[in-house]
Design a protein around this motif. Structure first.
Motif, PDB file in Angstrom:
ATOM      1  N   VAL A  92     -24.219  48.000  54.986  1.00 36.31           N
ATOM      2  CA  VAL A  92     -24.091  47.322  53.776  1.00 36.31           C
ATOM      3  C   VAL A  92     -25.391  47.282  53.067  1.00 36.31           C
ATOM      4  O   VAL A  92     -25.583  47.302  51.928  1.00 36.31           O
ATOM      5  CB  VAL A  92     -23.599  45.692  53.897  1.00 36.31           C
ATOM      6  N   PHE A  93     -26.641  47.568  53.483  1.00 38.33           N
ATOM      7  CA  PHE A  93     -27.785  47.532  52.853  1.00 38.33           C
ATOM      8  C   PHE A  93     -27.766  48.873  52.034  1.00 38.33           C
ATOM      9  O   PHE A  93     -28.216  48.773  51.018  1.00 38.33           O
ATOM     10  CB  PHE A  93     -29.074  47.839  53.872  1.00 38.33           C
ATOM     11  N   GLY A  94     -27.526  50.020  52.586  1.00 35.91           N
ATOM     12  CA  GLY A  94     -27.275  51.364  51.873  1.00 35.91           C
ATOM     13  C   GLY A  94     -26.351  51.352  50.933  1.00 35.91           C
ATOM     14  O   GLY A  94     -26.529  51.851  49.878  1.00 35.91           O
ATOM     15  N   PHE A  95     -25.071  50.583  51.243  1.00 37.58           N
ATOM     16  CA  PHE A  95     -24.041  50.417  50.165  1.00 37.58           C
ATOM     17  C   PHE A  95     -24.588  49.981  49.054  1.00 37.58           C
ATOM     18  O   PHE A  95     -23.814  50.126  47.902  1.00 37.58           O
ATOM     19  CB  PHE A  95     -23.077  49.900  50.825  1.00 37.58           C
ATOM     20  N   ILE A  96     -25.327  48.622  48.965  1.00 37.52           N
ATOM     21  CA  ILE A  96     -25.659  47.903  48.040  1.00 37.52           C
ATOM     22  C   ILE A  96     -26.450  48.961  47.078  1.00 37.52           C
ATOM     23  O   ILE A  96     -26.357  48.646  45.684  1.00 37.52           O
ATOM     24  CB  ILE A  96     -26.603  46.714  48.377  1.00 37.52           C
ATOM     25  N   HIS A  97     -27.325  49.452  47.580  1.00 31.00           N
ATOM     26  CA  HIS A  97     -28.197  50.646  46.691  1.00 31.00           C
ATOM     27  C   HIS A  97     -27.845  51.979  46.640  1.00 31.00           C
ATOM     28  O   HIS A  97     -28.482  52.837  46.037  1.00 31.00           O
ATOM     29  CB  HIS A  97     -29.691  50.592  47.347  1.00 31.00           C
ATOM     30  N   LEU A  98     -26.536  52.338  47.292  1.00 30.46           N
ATOM     31  CA  LEU A  98     -26.076  53.570  47.133  1.00 30.46           C
ATOM     32  C   LEU A  98     -27.188  54.732  47.932  1.00 30.46           C
ATOM     33  O   LEU A  98     -27.241  55.520  47.225  1.00 30.46           O
ATOM     34  CB  LEU A  98     -25.682  54.124  45.970  1.00 30.46           C
ATOM     35  N   ASP A  99     -27.562  54.017  49.013  1.00 25.00           N
ATOM     36  CA  ASP A  99     -28.701  54.927  49.676  1.00 25.00           C
ATOM     37  C   ASP A  99     -28.060  55.288  50.907  1.00 25.00           C
ATOM     38  O   ASP A  99     -27.490  54.343  51.822  1.00 25.00           O
ATOM     39  CB  ASP A  99     -30.026  53.969  49.883  1.00 25.00           C
ATOM     40  N   GLU A 101     -29.448  55.683  53.900  1.00 25.47           N
ATOM     41  CA  GLU A 101     -30.110  55.217  55.142  1.00 25.47           C
ATOM     42  C   GLU A 101     -30.238  53.479  55.061  1.00 25.47           C
ATOM     43  O   GLU A 101     -29.810  52.977  54.121  1.00 25.47           O
ATOM     44  CB  GLU A 101     -31.375  55.966  55.049  1.00 25.47           C
ATOM     45  N   PHE A 102     -30.867  53.251  55.829  1.00 27.17           N
ATOM     46  CA  PHE A 102     -31.102  51.759  56.249  1.00 27.17           C
ATOM     47  C   PHE A 102     -32.580  51.556  55.296  1.00 27.17           C
ATOM     48  O   PHE A 102     -33.235  52.520  55.268  1.00 27.17           O
ATOM     49  CB  PHE A 102     -31.322  51.370  57.593  1.00 27.17           C
ATOM     50  N   PRO A 103     -32.913  50.288  55.277  1.00 32.47           N
ATOM     51  CA  PRO A 103     -34.019  49.937  54.455  1.00 32.47           C
ATOM     52  C   PRO A 103     -35.291  50.432  55.495  1.00 32.47           C
ATOM     53  O   PRO A 103     -36.569  50.677  54.704  1.00 32.47           O
ATOM     54  CB  PRO A 103     -34.199  48.325  54.325  1.00 32.47           C
ATOM     55  N   ASP A 104     -35.133  50.661  56.717  1.00 28.44           N
ATOM     56  CA  ASP A 104     -36.161  50.972  57.489  1.00 28.44           C
ATOM     57  C   ASP A 104     -36.552  52.647  57.535  1.00 28.44           C
ATOM     58  O   ASP A 104     -37.314  52.987  58.225  1.00 28.44           O
ATOM     59  CB  ASP A 104     -35.962  50.566  58.923  1.00 28.44           C
ATOM     60  N   GLY A 105     -35.783  53.158  56.583  1.00 28.08           N
ATOM     61  CA  GLY A 105     -35.760  54.645  56.461  1.00 28.08           C
ATOM     62  C   GLY A 105     -34.841  55.420  57.432  1.00 28.08           C
ATOM     63  O   GLY A 105     -35.044  56.822  57.471  1.00 28.08           O
ATOM     64  N   ARG A 106     -34.371  54.681  58.377  1.00 27.97           N
ATOM     65  CA  ARG A 106     -33.467  55.281  59.412  1.00 27.97           C
ATOM     66  C   ARG A 106     -32.209  55.646  58.964  1.00 27.97           C
ATOM     67  O   ARG A 106     -31.539  54.897  58.465  1.00 27.97           O
ATOM     68  CB  ARG A 106     -33.644  54.554  60.785  1.00 27.97           C
ATOM     69  N   ALA A 121     -32.103  49.238  61.953  1.00 21.48           N
ATOM     70  CA  ALA A 121     -30.737  50.330  62.382  1.00 21.48           C
ATOM     71  C   ALA A 121     -30.376  50.333  63.583  1.00 21.48           C
ATOM     72  O   ALA A 121     -29.229  50.231  64.123  1.00 21.48           O
ATOM     73  CB  ALA A 121     -31.005  51.695  61.739  1.00 21.48           C
ATOM     74  N   SER A 122     -31.671  50.395  64.804  1.00 18.24           N
ATOM     75  CA  SER A 122     -31.161  50.366  65.967  1.00 18.24           C
ATOM     76  C   SER A 122     -30.458  48.911  66.446  1.00 18.24           C
ATOM     77  O   SER A 122     -29.717  49.152  67.186  1.00 18.24           O
ATOM     78  CB  SER A 122     -32.442  50.332  66.732  1.00 18.24           C
ATOM     79  N   ARG A 123     -30.766  48.045  65.775  1.00 19.59           N
ATOM     80  CA  ARG A 123     -30.136  46.660  66.260  1.00 19.59           C
ATOM     81  C   ARG A 123     -28.968  46.721  65.784  1.00 19.59           C
ATOM     82  O   ARG A 123     -27.891  45.938  66.599  1.00 19.59           O
ATOM     83  CB  ARG A 123     -31.223  45.596  65.792  1.00 19.59           C
ATOM     84  N   VAL A 124     -28.798  47.073  64.794  1.00 19.04           N
ATOM     85  CA  VAL A 124     -27.192  47.152  64.157  1.00 19.04           C
ATOM     86  C   VAL A 124     -26.452  48.076  65.256  1.00 19.04           C
ATOM     87  O   VAL A 124     -25.305  47.690  65.331  1.00 19.04           O
ATOM     88  CB  VAL A 124     -27.156  47.424  62.656  1.00 19.04           C
ATOM     89  N   ALA A 125     -26.971  49.205  65.441  1.00 14.87           N
ATOM     90  CA  ALA A 125     -26.297  49.888  66.448  1.00 14.87           C
ATOM     91  C   ALA A 125     -25.921  49.243  67.581  1.00 14.87           C
ATOM     92  O   ALA A 125     -24.612  49.447  68.336  1.00 14.87           O
ATOM     93  CB  ALA A 125     -26.751  51.391  66.529  1.00 14.87           C
ATOM     94  N   HIS A 126     -26.948  48.600  68.007  1.00  9.45           N
ATOM     95  CA  HIS A 126     -26.775  48.063  69.367  1.00  9.45           C
ATOM     96  C   HIS A 126     -25.622  46.918  69.522  1.00  9.45           C
ATOM     97  O   HIS A 126     -24.796  46.675  70.294  1.00  9.45           O
ATOM     98  CB  HIS A 126     -28.028  47.366  69.667  1.00  9.45           C
ATOM     99  N   LYS A 127     -25.888  46.268  68.098  1.00  7.08           N
ATOM    100  CA  LYS A 127     -24.784  44.937  68.216  1.00  7.08           C
ATOM    101  C   LYS A 127     -23.358  45.679  68.120  1.00  7.08           C
ATOM    102  O   LYS A 127     -22.301  45.071  68.707  1.00  7.08           O
ATOM    103  CB  LYS A 127     -24.886  44.238  66.952  1.00  7.08           C
ATOM    104  N   LEU A 128     -23.012  46.809  67.323  1.00  7.71           N
ATOM    105  CA  LEU A 128     -22.008  47.315  67.113  1.00  7.71           C
ATOM    106  C   LEU A 128     -21.160  47.648  68.408  1.00  7.71           C
ATOM    107  O   LEU A 128     -19.995  47.725  68.754  1.00  7.71           O
ATOM    108  CB  LEU A 128     -21.854  48.404  66.104  1.00  7.71           C
ATOM    109  N   MET A 129     -22.216  48.538  69.125  1.00  7.76           N
ATOM    110  CA  MET A 129     -21.772  49.178  70.565  1.00  7.76           C
ATOM    111  C   MET A 129     -21.601  48.153  71.559  1.00  7.76           C
ATOM    112  O   MET A 129     -20.618  48.279  72.355  1.00  7.76           O
ATOM    113  CB  MET A 129     -22.829  50.134  70.944  1.00  7.76           C
ATOM    114  N   ASN A 130     -22.227  46.869  71.419  1.00  5.22           N
ATOM    115  CA  ASN A 130     -21.985  45.950  72.652  1.00  5.22           C
ATOM    116  C   ASN A 130     -20.815  44.665  72.179  1.00  5.22           C
ATOM    117  O   ASN A 130     -20.357  44.290  73.216  1.00  5.22           O
ATOM    118  CB  ASN A 130     -23.385  45.360  72.815  1.00  5.22           C
ATOM    119  N   GLU A 131     -20.971  44.441  70.945  1.00  5.16           N
ATOM    120  CA  GLU A 131     -19.837  43.518  70.520  1.00  5.16           C
ATOM    121  C   GLU A 131     -18.577  43.597  69.983  1.00  5.16           C
ATOM    122  O   GLU A 131     -17.776  42.741  70.024  1.00  5.16           O
ATOM    123  CB  GLU A 131     -20.779  42.508  69.540  1.00  5.16           C
ATOM    124  N   ILE A 132     -18.553  44.883  69.669  1.00  6.74           N
ATOM    125  CA  ILE A 132     -17.204  45.232  69.216  1.00  6.74           C
ATOM    126  C   ILE A 132     -16.513  46.647  69.579  1.00  6.74           C
ATOM    127  O   ILE A 132     -15.518  46.527  70.209  1.00  6.74           O
ATOM    128  CB  ILE A 132     -17.320  45.649  67.492  1.00  6.74           C
TER     129      ILE A 132
END
Length: 322
Positions: A92-99, A101-106, A121-132
């Motif tokens: 959603v970070f990138g979608f807001i700015h049409l970017d 990558e993530f704000p951390d450049g990853r 970015a790594s934390r979002v990936a971890h949450k997606l892989m572990n909670e969904i």
């Protein structure tokens, strides 16, 4: 109720027959405002498979987001049996700015399976892989071509995956493209967990293309019907042009810098020596013909009017099955 009758996800309990919109809490902005990604869950009263439909891993790939939006808006995600989970925008970070990558450049699609204490970015990936992801049986992940490179509608799978080959044929995209699971990608991490994923590519960044979105939506309906999940009010059409499997391919790169104009359209079957496009200069003194190095299908075209030497301008198949 049994564990199967209640879906425990992101701190919420969703029973059979229920609809829910739960929050995938990504992070807080520097202003302390929370960023929550909506996760839309539709459960039938009848038990069945759980399908996850995702898009927007790259924030500039709006065509994929539009496909999932249509699936939700039309009610295709309300299953006859089982559960459908939709996440239209993961980054959603990138979608807001049409970017991309993530704000951390990853690049989110290069940090899976992620880390609980890593980068944003790594934390979002971890949450997606572990909670969904552990709750699902199949994933449909929608992507778009990068920059100005327009991709044919295609399903990407690894070779020798019998289940995915069958599902790719059911989906009915014009092309099935065999590509390796990239290290640290969403697809690779799901593969290691034994969860099959169909990765759809089509169109180009910053654009919504009607033909591509229709292909994505219709393919999803075919998959859901194949699984016995599509409600009877939806009609399923036969794919107009599918069955071409690209085993190997190559990029045709520009030998010169200049102004570029493609002559052939994406999806075209070309012969060796056919003129695919022209590279010229602004002064009318130079005109270079880009020719096909072999017979094959053009399934990606660079639509940028200005290119530099070495830029990828066409993707052509070198070995196919049909």
């Amino acid at each position: 109720m049994s564990e199967k009758e209640v879906l425990h996800i992101l701190g919420e309990a969703v029973e059979l027959g229920q609809s829910a919109k739960v929050s995938f809490n990504v992070a807080k902005l520097h202003t302390q405002n929370r960023i929550d990604v909506p996760v839309i869950i539709e459960r039938s009263k009848n038990p069945g498979p759980t399908v996850l439909i995702t898009a927007g891993i790259h924030g500039d790939e709006v065509n994929g987001v539009e496909i999932v939006r249509q699936i939700i808006a039309k009610g295709i995600n309300r299953p006859k049996k089982g559960t459908i989970i939709c996440i239209p925008v993961i980054n959603v970070f990138g979608f807001i700015h049409l970017d991309r990558e993530f704000p951390d450049g990853r690049d989110l699609n290069r940090v899976f399976p992620g880390s609980k204490t890593g980068s944003l970015a790594s934390r979002v990936a971890h949450k997606l892989m572990n909670e969904i992801v552990p709750h699902v049986d199949l994933i449909l992940d929608f992507h778009t071509g990068g920059a100005d490179r327009f991709n044919s509608a295609q399903i990407r799978i690894a070779k020798n995956e019998v289940i995915l080959e069958e599902l790719a044929e059911v989906f009915g995209a014009p092309f099935t493209y065999y590509s390796k699971n990239l290290n640290k990608s969403f697809r690779s991490s799901c593969y290691k967990l034994g969860i099959p994923m169909l990765l759809f590519e089509g169109g180009k960044s910053f654009h919504i293309n009607k033909t591509i979105t229709n292909t994505g939506v219709n393919g999803t309906k075919r998959i859901l019907e194949h699984l016995g999940m599509l409600t009877s009010k939806f009609k399923v059409s036969k794919p107009k042009n599918s069955g071409i499997r690209i085993i190997d391919s190559k990029w045709i790169r520009a030998n010169h810098s200049g102004m570029f104009k493609a002559k052939v359209l994406v999806n075209s079957l070309v012969k060796r020596g056919d003129v695919l496009g022209h590279i010229t200069d602004p002064y009318g003194s130079f005109n270079h013909f880009v020719k096909a190095p072999n017979d094959g299908y053009i399934f990606n075209v660079n639509e940028s009017p200005i290119i530099y030497q070495g830029d990828a301008i066409f993707h052509i198949s070198t070995k196919i099955e049909s």
